[in-house]
Design an enzyme around this catalytic site. Structure first.
Site, short mmCIF file in Angstrom:
data_model
loop_
_atom_site.label_atom_id
_atom_site.label_comp_id
_atom_site.label_asym_id
_atom_site.label_seq_id
_atom_site.Cartn_x
_atom_site.Cartn_y
_atom_site.Cartn_z
CB CYS A 90 -0.88 0.03 1.27
SG CYS A 90 -2.00 1.48 1.36
CB CYS A 122 -0.53 2.54 3.97
SG CYS A 122 -2.33 1.80 3.48
CG ASP A 123 3.07 1.40 4.52
OD1 ASP A 123 2.64 1.67 5.61
OD2 ASP A 123 2.96 0.20 4.13
#
Length: 323
Positions: free
Chosen positions: A136, A139-140
């Site tokens: 992701c 997300c990261d």
């Protein structure tokens, strides 16, 4: 074997399911959450979470889900540890049967079973998840500001992840096992026009290379799909972007799915093809797939379910009065 009955039955205990439970419990619907095979959802395998509103410092995914679960229980939710193996959505109350024989009945049903990222299935990949290997970018990606990253895949998801990562990284490499991409033409045009992105064709990941100690991922070992030749690409982060599996197998043939296997809902709502059945979170969202959007649709599902029951009960009362 026991029968558990409720006005709101929720299957799935990630951000979507627990948010639905919190709102449902506060509305007096006494929800039951059947947690399934992965209590807490994907955040239970996520370490640092830096984009969930309300926390200035980095928090841990399992801690966040523990807090959500405690909040849901505090307001009156019953959490059941069971795996559902059979469903009957042909009539209300809807019936779900656990693998031990317990029956769960709900006047409404909220499906929040989520989706799982597809992985390459390498031992080195498993060992480095959260240590440089992710599925992701949204997300990261923030953790790789100014660093070199790679994206593995060739479809829309991979190209979108690569484009997103250029917001943080000056050096993004897209790795694809073929010589053409499957992504939409407009996305391909944007990809090739971006000077921060390079593409390695006919390559697949043989191994994610661990730097040892606390270094995490330091390189990818690649195999040429035409010649078999091995090469190494130094990277700080590797993002696997080969798609997702929505957890809808249990409901196939019972509720309408879209072409990609996600539960189909009415635009702007969580209503499915069956009145009284609602879907929220990643099981119906193939675009955003974030904890905060899952929680938002969980709220929507609870409100939709509450309104559905209120209308159904009003109609029933009117019918009884007429008799």
């Amino acid at each position: 074997m026991t029968t558990h009955s409720t006005r709101m039955l929720i299957l799935g205990s990630g951000p979507a399911g627990l948010s639905a439970a919190i709102y449902g419990a506060r509305a007096g619907m006494e929800p039951i959450v059947v947690q399934g095979i992965q209590p807490g959802g994907q955040l239970m395998t996520t370490t640092d979470v830096e984009n969930y509103p309300g926390f200035r410092e980095v928090i841990q995914g399992p801690w966040l889900m523990g807090e959500m679960q405690a909040q849901a229980e505090h307001v009156g939710t019953r959490l059941m540890y069971d795996t559902i193996v059979e469903v009957d959505l042909s009539r209300r109350p809807f019936r779900l049967i656990g693998d031990g024989g317990d029956v769960y009945e709900g006047e409404t049903l909220v499906i929040a079973t989520g989706a799982q990222a597809k992985w390459l299935g390498l031992d080195s990949e498993e060992a480095l998840k959260g240590k440089g290997v992710s599925a992701c970018a949204t997300c990261d990606g923030f953790f790789y500001r100014g660093k070199k990253v790679a994206v593995i895949g060739g479809g829309n998801t991979a190209v979108e992840e690569a484009l997103y990562l250029t917001n943080h990284s000056p050096d993004v490499t897209l790795i694809h096992r073929r010589d053409t991409l499957r992504a939409e033409k407009i996305l391909q045009a944007r990809l090739h026009a971006n000077e921060r992105i390079s593409v390695l064709w006919n390559k697949e990941v043989e191994r994610f290379v661990d730097g040892g100690g606390t270094a995490g991922l330091v390189a990818l070992e690649l195999r040429d799909t035409l010649t078999g030749e091995l090469s190494t690409l130094d990277v700080d982060g590797g993002f696997v972007a080969i798609g997702h599996h929505p957890a809808t197998e249990l409901f196939r043939g019972h509720v309408a799915l879209d072409d990609d296997g996600y539960i189909a809902v009415e635009t702007g709502s969580t209503r499915t093809s069956i009145p009284g059945v609602f879907a929220c979170g990643d099981v119906m969202d193939k675009v955003y797939r974030q904890a905060i959007t899952a929680a938002g649709t969980g709220c929507m599902a609870a409100l939709d379910a509450e309104r559905f029951l209120a209308e159904a009960e009003f109609v029933e009362e009117q019918a009884q009065a007429a008799e």
